[in-house]
Design an enzyme around this catalytic site. Structure first.
Site, PDB file in Angstrom:
ATOM      1  N   GLN A  97      -5.082 -28.733  -9.873  1.00  0.00           N
ATOM      2  CA  GLN A  97      -5.269 -27.756 -10.940  1.00  0.00           C
ATOM      3  C   GLN A  97      -4.849 -28.303 -12.304  1.00  0.00           C
ATOM      4  O   GLN A  97      -5.439 -27.959 -13.322  1.00  0.00           O
ATOM      5  CB  GLN A  97      -4.501 -26.474 -10.615  1.00  0.00           C
ATOM      6  CG  GLN A  97      -5.154 -25.662  -9.512  1.00  0.00           C
ATOM      7  CD  GLN A  97      -4.349 -24.442  -9.101  1.00  0.00           C
ATOM      8  OE1 GLN A  97      -3.294 -24.188  -9.656  1.00  0.00           O
ATOM      9  NE2 GLN A  97      -4.827 -23.709  -8.123  1.00  0.00           N
TER      10      GLN A  97
ATOM     11  N   GLY B  41     -10.791 -26.548 -13.341  1.00  0.00           N
ATOM     12  CA  GLY B  41     -11.346 -25.211 -13.516  1.00  0.00           C
ATOM     13  C   GLY B  41     -12.232 -25.094 -14.740  1.00  0.00           C
ATOM     14  O   GLY B  41     -13.366 -24.622 -14.668  1.00  0.00           O
TER      15      GLY B  41
ATOM     16  N   GLU C   6     -23.726 -12.947 -10.654  1.00  0.00           N
ATOM     17  CA  GLU C   6     -22.380 -12.486 -10.309  1.00  0.00           C
ATOM     18  C   GLU C   6     -21.577 -13.642  -9.736  1.00  0.00           C
ATOM     19  O   GLU C   6     -22.026 -14.314  -8.793  1.00  0.00           O
ATOM     20  CB  GLU C   6     -22.440 -11.364  -9.280  1.00  0.00           C
ATOM     21  CG  GLU C   6     -21.060 -10.881  -8.843  1.00  0.00           C
ATOM     22  CD  GLU C   6     -21.094 -10.012  -7.598  1.00  0.00           C
ATOM     23  OE1 GLU C   6     -20.054  -9.400  -7.292  1.00  0.00           O
ATOM     24  OE2 GLU C   6     -22.148  -9.962  -6.937  1.00  0.00           O
TER      25      GLU C   6
END
Length: 641
Positions: free
Chosen positions: A388, A393, A377
């Site tokens: 960013q 990411g 999870e």
């Protein structure tokens, strides 16, 4: 004049105080220069608790005063506009969005209080700037939001307990896990995956030649258009494996016909779109590559490092986990800070962190593995807002997948709860809303969370996710090779001299003499149908609609209003209209003249004005679009006269 600003106490969590907090940290919608509510020079701002204390212990002349009890809040900005003009109007935002912004504003005020700058309206820092970016209109607000959606107070947020059944604490109440701030589209290095093959090749060609193609950009509300559009085409050199708590040109002009073994990008673009490649000089056959993503460059050069960490009570681990906790608390402001800290330091939790310049944490993922159940999870996922655009990411997710494959060979599935702002990011990382993992496998191990969408990712054993870019590149080239085997479009013909620089003008060209035209399947019978194209009026309507859709204030009118989000909309609006419906009508020739097209434009504006109050952002945007259309189209401007 002395006015007050609400202090951080539960008594100041009413809508009036929350609206003032939101306005302070939101740019003005009525002017472009105001970054947030600021007091005029003639106003002295104090915290309302200071006023309260002084009223109890200070000036005794207040006894018998006719003034009302309670603080008089700051209402007008130095720019001349009020609180409602700074993105804090409850009726325009709806309760859900208002509550979201209120939680962000409270978190910013907490940071200001920690820095002892609560009354410094010009102070900012990196964390505050990151949170203020999230105060912009959410990307989910692309249709009119009902102001009557019930929502609990933004401060009624009891701390959620741990989600794992391995914990001794009781199961958690429903809670969001993820925030859109840490999963911005700027952080996504897979933007091109959603484009058609031809569009991807075109972008690659433009990047290689240093030219910029002209195209219409459609802006969506609250979503900044990324400036990093090119996808990295080179994987990081070497196998950067995270270790636990460790470092882990020109063609010959004398040839009239030739067959290219390798076509240039421009020819491939036309080939993929079904257009015969029969004109234009061939560029260099040297293959072009997109620039490497900044994240991969920094990883390859050792500027950043990806390391696995857990709470093993070692000093290095504690430092990195503390950095992760701080990052998550900053980038996920809707989550209780104590809840984040408890999960990050939990012995059952594992983490993967991006560290820079020693132990500075700039990105990370916190997860809970269940090897005996075959899944893990994802609890938290965030990258620093200033990094960013570098693609941290996507790179972190690829390294996470490969790390799980090595560390837990039997774990092939990921589950996570993503809120509406993070769904797009996770989709591009291979996650899906379709849960194929049997519920009996994960039920009871993770809980349902309110406001989140459960998503699943299933890994492929044969795929090396650190070499994903090269694998996709090879697959793409294989497809293009197959197309060349089945098509003659790779045959390049010499261009007509009439269209080249210095060519003679006024010369009529017989279509039969155009090289390659017959080979493409053209027959003389097609000449009439080719000339009888769409009318100039139809082209004009296409241009008007394209300009309307590209307008930065058109985000609420691009698609039909969602009846699930605004239940009473279609009870009020009997003739709904939006730009996507107009585009369909235009493509299917349902507009016999410009008049009927302009009727629908006016219908979009009138519907918005009818349903929304004049003070709402939707009503104001409709007025501005109407003004824009009058400036672009004289026929439209005459309608109101």
């Amino acid at each position: 004049m002395r006015l007050s600003y609400p202090c951080l106490s539960e008594a100041n969590h009413n809508d009036l105080a929350l609206a003032l907090r939101i306005a302070r940290h939101s740019s003005c919608t009525a002017c472009d220069s105001c970054p947030g509510l600021r007091p005029p020079a003639s106003v002295e701002v104090v915290l309302d608790d200071d006023i309260h204390q002084k009223s109890l212990l200070g000036d005794l002349t207040q006894y018998g005063s006719d003034e009302e009890d309670g603080p008089a809040y700051l209402e007008t900005c130095i720019c001349g506009h009020d609180v409602a003009d700074h993105g804090s109007q409850l009726a325009a935002l709806g309760r859900e969005e208002f509550s979201r912004r209120a939680r962000l504003a409270i978190r910013i005020d907490e940071l200001l209080q920690e820095a002892d700058r609560q009354l410094d309206f010009n102070y900012t820092d990196e964390d505050i700037d990151s949170l203020r970016q999230q105060m912009k209109t959410s990307i989910s607000m692309v249709s009119v939001t009902s102001p009557s959606i019930p929502q609990s107070s933004p401060v009624d947020r009891p701390m959620s307990p741990d989600s794992s059944v391995l914990s001794d604490e009781p199961p958690p109440s429903k809670r969001r896990r993820l925030s859109s701030s840490s999963l911005s589209d700027e952080d996504d290095d897979d933007d091109d995956d959603d484009k058609p093959l031809a569009a991807q090749v075109a972008d690659s060609n433009a990047a290689a030649t240093g030219t910029t193609s002209r195209k219409t950009v459609t802006h969506r509300s609250g979503k900044k258009t990324s400036s990093m559009k090119s996808k990295a085409q080179t994987a990081p050199m070497g196998d950067k494996r995270p270790e636990k708590n460790g470092v882990a040109n020109g063609r010959s002009s004398d040839l009239k016909v030739k067959v290219e073994d390798k076509m240039d990008e421009g020819q491939l673009t036309r080939l993929a779109t079904g257009v015969t490649v029969d004109t234009g000089p061939a560029s260099s056959a040297v293959p072009t590559h997109k620039p490497e993503k900044a994240a991969f460059v920094e990883l390859r050069k050792g500027v950043i490092e990806i390391t696995a960490v857990e709470n093993d009570r070692q000093p290095r681990s504690t430092v990195i986990l503390t950095g992760l906790k701080t990052l998550f608390q900053t980038q996920l402001p809707m989550m209780p800070r104590e809840y984040i800290a408890r999960l990050v330091y939990d012995h059952n939790s594992k983490s993967l962190a991006i560290i820079k310049r020693g132990y500075k944490v700039v990105g990370g993922i916190c997860y809970r593995p269940f090897p005996h159940r075959g899944f893990a999870e994802i609890v938290f996922f965030a990258t620093a807002s200033v990094d960013q655009v570098k693609g941290y990411g996507g790179m972190l997710m690829d390294n996470f997948k490969q790390h799980i494959k090595r560390t837990y060979p039997d774990v092939m599935h990921f589950l996570t709860y993503a809120d509406n702002f993070a769904v797009v990011f996770f989709k591009k990382q291979g996650f899906s809303k379709e849960i194929t993992l049997d519920r009996s496998v994960w039920a009871g191990y993770i809980k349902d969370y309110e406001g989140g969408t459960i998503m699943q990712c299933t890994m492929l054993r044969k795929v090396n996710y650190l070499d994903k870019v090269n694998i996709i590149s090879q697959q793409r080239e294989a497809i293009l090779t197959k197309i060349r085997e089945m098509s003659k479009s790779h045959i390049v013909y010499q261009g007509l001299s009439q269209f080249q620089e210095g060519g003679l003008e006024g010369i009529t060209v017989d279509p039969k003499e155009v090289p390659g035209l017959r080979e493409s399947g053209w027959t003389p019978g097609m000449e009439h149908s080719t000339r009888s194209g769409k009318s100039a009026e139809h082209t004009q309507m296409q241009r008007f609609l394209s300009d309307l859709k590209a307008h930065p204030l058109a985000w609420a009118f691009l698609n039909p209003v969602n009846a699930d989000e605004v239940p009473d909309y279609y009870g009020v609006i009997k003739r709904p209209m939006d730009f996507s419906t107009m585009e369909h009508k235009l493509d299917t020739n349902q507009y016999s003249s410009l008049k009927f097209f302009l009727d629908d434009v006016q219908l979009v504006v009138d519907n918005c004005k009818l349903y929304n109050p004049e003070t709402s952002i939707y009503h104001r945007n409709a007025v501005k679009l109407e003004k824009f259309m009058k400036e672009q189209c004289p026929e439209y401007a005459k309608r109101g006269s």
